[in-house]
Motif scaffolding. Structure first.
Motif, PDB file in Angstrom:
ATOM      1  N   ARG A   1      -4.941   9.999   4.439  1.00 19.70           N
ATOM      2  CA  ARG A   1      -6.313  10.526   4.495  1.00 19.70           C
ATOM      3  C   ARG A   1      -7.067  10.073   5.738  1.00 19.70           C
TER       4      ARG A   1
ATOM      5  N   HIS B   1      -2.645   5.285   6.081  1.00 16.86           N
ATOM      6  CA  HIS B   1      -3.012   6.194   4.997  1.00 16.86           C
ATOM      7  C   HIS B   1      -3.144   7.623   5.499  1.00 16.86           C
TER       8      HIS B   1
ATOM      9  N   GLU C   1      -6.729  -1.080   3.725  1.00 20.12           N
ATOM     10  CA  GLU C   1      -6.626   0.271   4.269  1.00 20.12           C
ATOM     11  C   GLU C   1      -5.379   0.510   5.101  1.00 20.12           C
TER      12      GLU C   1
ATOM     13  N   LEU D   1       0.832  -1.196   0.000  1.00 17.95           N
ATOM     14  CA  LEU D   1       0.000   0.000   0.000  1.00 17.95           C
ATOM     15  C   LEU D   1       0.870   1.251   0.000  1.00 17.95           C
ATOM     16  N   ASP D   2       0.280   2.332  -0.467  1.00 14.45           N
ATOM     17  CA  ASP D   2       0.948   3.638  -0.519  1.00 14.45           C
ATOM     18  C   ASP D   2       0.351   4.524   0.563  1.00 14.45           C
TER      19      ASP D   2
ATOM     20  N   GLU E   1       0.242   7.543   0.853  1.00 16.46           N
ATOM     21  CA  GLU E   1      -0.370   8.754   0.318  1.00 16.46           C
ATOM     22  C   GLU E   1      -1.648   8.474  -0.470  1.00 16.46           C
ATOM     23  N   ASN E   2      -2.079   7.244  -0.510  1.00 15.76           N
ATOM     24  CA  ASN E   2      -3.340   6.932  -1.171  1.00 15.76           C
ATOM     25  C   ASN E   2      -4.481   7.696  -0.499  1.00 15.76           C
ATOM     26  N   ARG E   3      -5.270   8.431  -1.273  1.00 14.04           N
ATOM     27  CA  ARG E   3      -6.344   9.248  -0.709  1.00 14.04           C
ATOM     28  C   ARG E   3      -7.729   8.788  -1.167  1.00 14.04           C
ATOM     29  N   LYS E   4      -7.802   7.610  -1.770  1.00 12.35           N
ATOM     30  CA  LYS E   4      -9.104   7.097  -2.171  1.00 12.35           C
ATOM     31  C   LYS E   4      -9.869   6.605  -0.943  1.00 12.35           C
TER      32      LYS E   4
END
Length: 314
Positions: free
Chosen positions: A147, A145, A121, A35-36, A38-41
């Motif tokens: 977000r 994450h 997540e 996972l990243d 910075e993923n904001r989904k």
């Protein structure tokens, strides 16, 4: 508002080789789940049909949770929290929240059908609780994450009547300043989880006698309980009971005597032997005859029942 430096913080902790439980979860998120930070989904949401199927699969645990979801929400709802009941995959199947706060919680994904597994997540209350099967709190920037760093989540695992992980009970908030209440919220969530498990366990064995074992602290989120049938055999055990007594499914299938009944029988047998010895003036052979036993058998019973020490028999 997302912290632009959060992703770098996650990566720096991992580069430094930190060995904390949080770092271990961040490491799983990055290296195992790829996972990243910075993923904001937002979290993916199940379809209505998929959600109904997930609810059906929860079975009696979902029904047993209703009153306790209400009670837990009454305790924490005024603090801007919502309450979520999830399945073993980290998908909320039921929730409680203040209507005025619902739009905010829905945007964050704190809603029925959202997928909160750690594999999807990263480090988060629900997913990490399920991955580690323990009570925990993930505050704000402890999330993987970026977000999700506005959330604070306290979660307890839920185990079914067979001792298997069945889901999680979560209290989440989008408001800052809850760190000082972590202990109180963890206790409330843990107590509610234990009550849900206990009710589901009783309902799974409606005709059995339920035996409560001393709580040795094996698992704060699971009540040590046994279900005993009419033949005084153990036919069910909660997760904490399985841990405390080292019980397996195979051992239960073979049939185990109830610990409480075994104690009762030992006391009754001890009393009968003592009466026979008293009647015969301590003559073991005569007492054995009274009891319809051989002397050798009675000698073995005297040792097993701890009636030898400090006594003179002949």
């Amino acid at each position: 508002m997302a912290d632009p430096g959060h992703a770098e913080k996650v990566l720096s902790v991992l580069r430094d080789g930190a060995a904390t439980p949080l770092a271990a979860s961040w490491r799983r998120s990055l290296t195992q789940h790829h996972l990243d930070p910075e993923n904001r989904k937002p979290p993916e949401i199940l379809s209505e049909a998929e959600l109904r199927a997930a609810q059906d699969q929860m079975g009696s645990l979902l029904a047993a949770a209703q009153d306790n979801l209400d009670a837990l929400f009454q305790a924490v709802g005024d603090g801007g929290c919502c309450v979520l009941l999830t399945n073993a995959e980290g998908v909320p199947v039921d929730r409680r929240g203040v209507a005025a706060d619902d739009p905010v919680f829905r945007r964050w994904g704190l809603w029925n059908g959202a997928m909160w597994s750690e594999a999807r997540e990263g480090t988060n209350g629900i997913g990490t609780c399920i991955a580690e099967q323990r009570v925990l709190t993930i505050h704000r920037d402890q999330h993987f994450h970026t977000r999700n760093i506005g959330l604070s989540c306290t979660v307890a695992p839920l185990f079914d009547a067979a001792g298997r992980l069945a889901g999680a009970l979560d209290v989440s908030s989008c408001r800052p300043g809850l760190e000082g209440l972590t202990g109180l919220v963890e206790r409330a969530v843990t107590d509610a989880a234990r009550r849900i498990e206990a009710r589901a366990f009783r309902e799974a064995f409606p005709k059995a006698r339920i035996v409560l074992l001393p709580d040795a602290g094996a698992d704060r989120a699971s009540t040590p309980m046994l279900a005993v049938d009419g033949d005084d055999l153990v036919i069910g055990a909660s997760r904490a009971a399985r841990i405390a007594l080292k019980l397996t499914d195979e051992a239960l299938r073979k049939g185990l005597p109830s610990p409480d009944r075994t104690a009762d029988l030992n006391e009754a047998e001890r009393a009968a032997v003592r009466r026979a010895l008293t009647q015969t003036g301590g003559n073991v052979s005569a007492a054995a005859a009274v009891l319809g036993l051989s002397r050798a058998t009675l000698n073995r019973k005297l040792k097993r029942l701890d009636l030898v020490r400090g006594r003179e028999f002949h």
